[in-house]
Each structure stands twice: as C-alpha cells, then as structure tokens.
Design a protein around this motif. Structure first.
Motif, PDB file in Angstrom:
ATOM      1  N   ILE A 149       4.702   6.279 -10.936  1.00 25.76           N
ATOM      2  CA  ILE A 149       3.182   6.474 -10.688  1.00 25.76           C
ATOM      3  C   ILE A 149       2.503   5.190 -10.298  1.00 25.76           C
ATOM      4  O   ILE A 149       2.518   4.178 -10.946  1.00 25.76           O
ATOM      5  CB  ILE A 149       2.461   7.328 -11.941  1.00 25.76           C
ATOM      6  N   VAL A 150       1.617   5.385  -9.191  1.00 25.04           N
ATOM      7  CA  VAL A 150       1.066   4.252  -8.896  1.00 25.04           C
ATOM      8  C   VAL A 150      -0.774   4.560  -9.159  1.00 25.04           C
ATOM      9  O   VAL A 150      -1.069   5.460  -8.641  1.00 25.04           O
ATOM     10  CB  VAL A 150       1.151   3.898  -7.464  1.00 25.04           C
ATOM     11  N   THR A 151      -1.275   3.573  -9.712  1.00 22.00           N
ATOM     12  CA  THR A 151      -2.675   3.904 -10.412  1.00 22.00           C
ATOM     13  C   THR A 151      -3.584   2.735  -9.548  1.00 22.00           C
ATOM     14  O   THR A 151      -4.807   2.756 -10.001  1.00 22.00           O
ATOM     15  CB  THR A 151      -2.608   3.717 -11.843  1.00 22.00           C
ATOM     16  N   ALA A 152      -3.117   2.229  -8.559  1.00 22.90           N
ATOM     17  CA  ALA A 152      -4.134   1.529  -7.507  1.00 22.90           C
ATOM     18  C   ALA A 152      -3.736   1.935  -6.152  1.00 22.90           C
ATOM     19  O   ALA A 152      -2.547   2.267  -6.035  1.00 22.90           O
ATOM     20  CB  ALA A 152      -3.864  -0.081  -8.052  1.00 22.90           C
ATOM     21  N   ALA A 153      -4.603   1.938  -5.206  1.00 21.58           N
ATOM     22  CA  ALA A 153      -4.202   2.385  -3.802  1.00 21.58           C
ATOM     23  C   ALA A 153      -3.722   1.375  -2.611  1.00 21.58           C
ATOM     24  O   ALA A 153      -4.609   0.504  -2.506  1.00 21.58           O
ATOM     25  CB  ALA A 153      -5.444   3.452  -3.508  1.00 21.58           C
ATOM     26  N   PRO A 154      -2.712   1.678  -2.158  1.00 18.38           N
ATOM     27  CA  PRO A 154      -2.341   0.901  -1.044  1.00 18.38           C
ATOM     28  C   PRO A 154      -2.671   1.710   0.210  1.00 18.38           C
ATOM     29  O   PRO A 154      -2.937   2.797   0.214  1.00 18.38           O
ATOM     30  CB  PRO A 154      -0.785   0.831  -1.215  1.00 18.38           C
ATOM     31  N   ALA A 155      -2.885   0.769   1.228  1.00 18.16           N
ATOM     32  CA  ALA A 155      -3.169   1.471   2.690  1.00 18.16           C
ATOM     33  C   ALA A 155      -2.028   2.341   3.062  1.00 18.16           C
ATOM     34  O   ALA A 155      -1.988   3.326   3.719  1.00 18.16           O
ATOM     35  CB  ALA A 155      -3.662   0.237   3.800  1.00 18.16           C
ATOM     36  N   GLU A 156      -0.795   1.855   2.766  1.00 16.12           N
ATOM     37  CA  GLU A 156       0.644   2.437   3.075  1.00 16.12           C
ATOM     38  C   GLU A 156       1.376   2.356   1.943  1.00 16.12           C
ATOM     39  O   GLU A 156       1.246   1.626   1.019  1.00 16.12           O
ATOM     40  CB  GLU A 156       1.106   1.716   4.209  1.00 16.12           C
ATOM     41  N   ILE A 157       2.360   3.294   1.945  1.00 15.79           N
ATOM     42  CA  ILE A 157       3.250   3.125   0.819  1.00 15.79           C
ATOM     43  C   ILE A 157       4.308   2.197   0.756  1.00 15.79           C
ATOM     44  O   ILE A 157       5.123   1.946   1.613  1.00 15.79           O
ATOM     45  CB  ILE A 157       4.116   4.613   0.749  1.00 15.79           C
ATOM     46  N   PRO A 158       4.489   1.359  -0.506  1.00 19.83           N
ATOM     47  CA  PRO A 158       5.472   0.202  -0.430  1.00 19.83           C
ATOM     48  C   PRO A 158       6.978   0.758  -0.338  1.00 19.83           C
ATOM     49  O   PRO A 158       7.304   1.591  -0.901  1.00 19.83           O
ATOM     50  CB  PRO A 158       5.077  -0.376  -1.779  1.00 19.83           C
ATOM     51  N   ARG A 159       7.682   0.214   0.514  1.00 23.05           N
ATOM     52  CA  ARG A 159       8.963   0.523   0.770  1.00 23.05           C
ATOM     53  C   ARG A 159      10.065   0.380  -0.544  1.00 23.05           C
ATOM     54  O   ARG A 159      10.719   1.229  -0.886  1.00 23.05           O
ATOM     55  CB  ARG A 159       9.396  -0.235   1.749  1.00 23.05           C
ATOM     56  N   ALA A 160       9.755  -0.405  -1.389  1.00 20.51           N
ATOM     57  CA  ALA A 160      10.341  -0.799  -2.637  1.00 20.51           C
ATOM     58  C   ALA A 160      10.301   0.427  -3.548  1.00 20.51           C
ATOM     59  O   ALA A 160      11.302   0.617  -4.126  1.00 20.51           O
ATOM     60  CB  ALA A 160      10.019  -2.167  -3.192  1.00 20.51           C
ATOM     61  N   LEU A 161       9.125   0.906  -3.393  1.00 19.96           N
ATOM     62  CA  LEU A 161       8.961   2.260  -4.577  1.00 19.96           C
ATOM     63  C   LEU A 161       9.807   3.363  -4.020  1.00 19.96           C
ATOM     64  O   LEU A 161      10.361   3.894  -5.006  1.00 19.96           O
ATOM     65  CB  LEU A 161       7.406   2.489  -4.484  1.00 19.96           C
TER      66      LEU A 161
END
Ligand code: SAH
Length: 226
Positions: free
Chosen positions: A159-171
């Motif tokens: 669960i990510v509670t801050a917003a990236p512009a694109e989805i991080p690959r590592a996740l």
C-alpha cells in the motif's frame, strides 16, 4: 506520560465522537467490518499534534509537520478495504509511514506490516506511537520507498500512501503471485487510486476513485500507468 485515558480519549476524542466517524464511513460506502472495527478502536487523536486533537475524528486530512499529512479516514478505510479483497494478505508493505496511522490500522488486520518512510523525524515519532500502542508486528525503516523493502519481499500486499507519477518497478517486483498493490497514481494535486494485481500473465490494473495525495518523492519508475 501516556495514560489509558489519553488512549481512550475524552470530550472531542471520546468514543461517541469516534462512533460518529464510523457511521460516516459506512454512509460513504465502506462495508468491510474488520476495517471499520480497527478504525473504531484506533485513537486517531494520538497521531496528530495535540492542538489538532479535537479535529482528529473529522473525515479530513490534517497536517503532521514536514509538509506532510495524515490521510483522510475515508481514504485509509477505502485503501485498506481494497488491499484486503481477494486473497487475504498476511505480509504487507506500506510506503509512506507518515504519522503511522495507516500502519496501526494494518497491524490489527494482517500478521506483519513493514513500513518505509523517507523523513526521519516523522518515522521516529511514528515509532514512539507503535511502542506506546504495543504493536509488535510492525517493522519500519527510513528509506526511499520507491525501492520497496527487498530484504523482506515478496509481499501479499503493498500500500502506497504518497503518489508517484508512475508506478515504481520495484514495488511490482516485490509482489507475490496474486498479490495486490494499492497506489494513487498521477500528477501533483489529483490522482487515480489504482489496484495492480500480479497474475500468471503479468499485471492487471483496476482504477477506482480520484484522490489527492502528497507526492511520492524518489527514484525508480516503470512507465506503467503514466
Ligand atoms: N500513511 C500516512 C500518510 C502519510 S503522508 C497516514 O497514515 O496518514 C505520505 C508520507 O509518504 C509522508 O510522510 C512522506 O514523507 C512519505 N513519502 C513520500 N515519498 C516517499 C518515499 N519515496 N519513500 C518513503 N516515504 C515517502
């Protein structure tokens, strides 16, 4: 000194005030009773500055210092509900500990929670709260969460509670098969709440409501969901 009455709350932080918040979450469409119970029993006023404690059970985001916020209760409930759908997760990674409220909700619902925060003073305060509330299934570290937390991977849920512009690959790489990533994706100001499921064929994305998170600050992106 933390006393039982501080945890229980009085006046604007009392059980009645909390009951009102839970009623509101139900009205807004939250149906998972385990999530609602965890929110009912979690003293949100201990996660904000004392000066804001009378507003802790309003359904709004509030400042927590360092230019960051504690998420709106509806969003915490909604993301938790989405995370718990499908295969019930045991091991969950959270990116963006902040004040530790979402972490505390998760710790009551899954076996183990790993949480990563980049701002050390926020993490230190959150750790004090975890100790005070005697959460013994939470592990945390200061780091750039766009890299996940590889040592403990794979995860049933992230669960990510801050917003990236694109989805991080590592996740994506740190998800188990059938694992779910719940993440706001988009530019500053407004984003889409997305759930990515790891399938045999790759990754499936479902989009939910529009949300507004502080930005995920960091390095590693994929181009997925840009
Ligand atoms: N989970 C919190 C929300 C905190 S706001 C709650 O329960 O209310 C989002 C948090 O993400 C902030 O504390 C911010 O510092 C953190 N953050 C932003 N980018 C990050 C990154 N790359 N790695 C880890 N944490 C990050």
């Amino acid at each position: 000194m933390i006393t039982e009455s501080m945890i229980r709350g009085i006046g604007m932080t009392s059980q009645r005030t909390r009951d009102r918040l839970i009623r509101r979450l139900r009205e807004e469409g939250i149906t998972n009773t385990s999530v609602l119970d965890a929110m009912l029993s979690t003293p949100r006023h201990l996660f904000v500055d004392e000066a804001l404690s009378s507003r802790a059970y309003e359904d709004t985001a509030l400042p927590i210092g360092e230019g960051q916020t504690i998420s709106q209760p509806y969003i915490v409930a909604r993301m938790t509900e989405l995370l718990l759908e499908g295969n019930y997760p045991e091991k969950v990674l959270e990116i963006g500990t902040g004040c530790g409220y979402q972490t505390t909700i998760l710790s009551q619902l899954v076996s183990s929670v790993y949480t990563v925060e980049r701002i050390l003073p926020l993490l230190q305060q959150a750790r004090k709260r975890f100790r005070m509330l005697r959460l013994n299934n939470v592990r945390s570290k200061q780091s750039d969460g766009t890299w996940g937390w590889k040592e403990n991977a794979l995860y049933d849920g992230i669960i990510v509670t801050a917003a990236p512009a694109e989805i991080p690959r590592a996740l994506l790489e740190q998800l188990k098969p059938q694992g779910r990533l719940v993440i706001p994706v988009g530019s500053r100001g407004v984003q889409t709440l997305a759930v990515i499921t790891r399938t045999a064929a790759g990754f499936e994305r479902e989009d939910f409501e529009r949300v507004s998170f502080v930005p995920l600050i960091g390095g590693d992106v994929t181009g997925v969901g840009a």
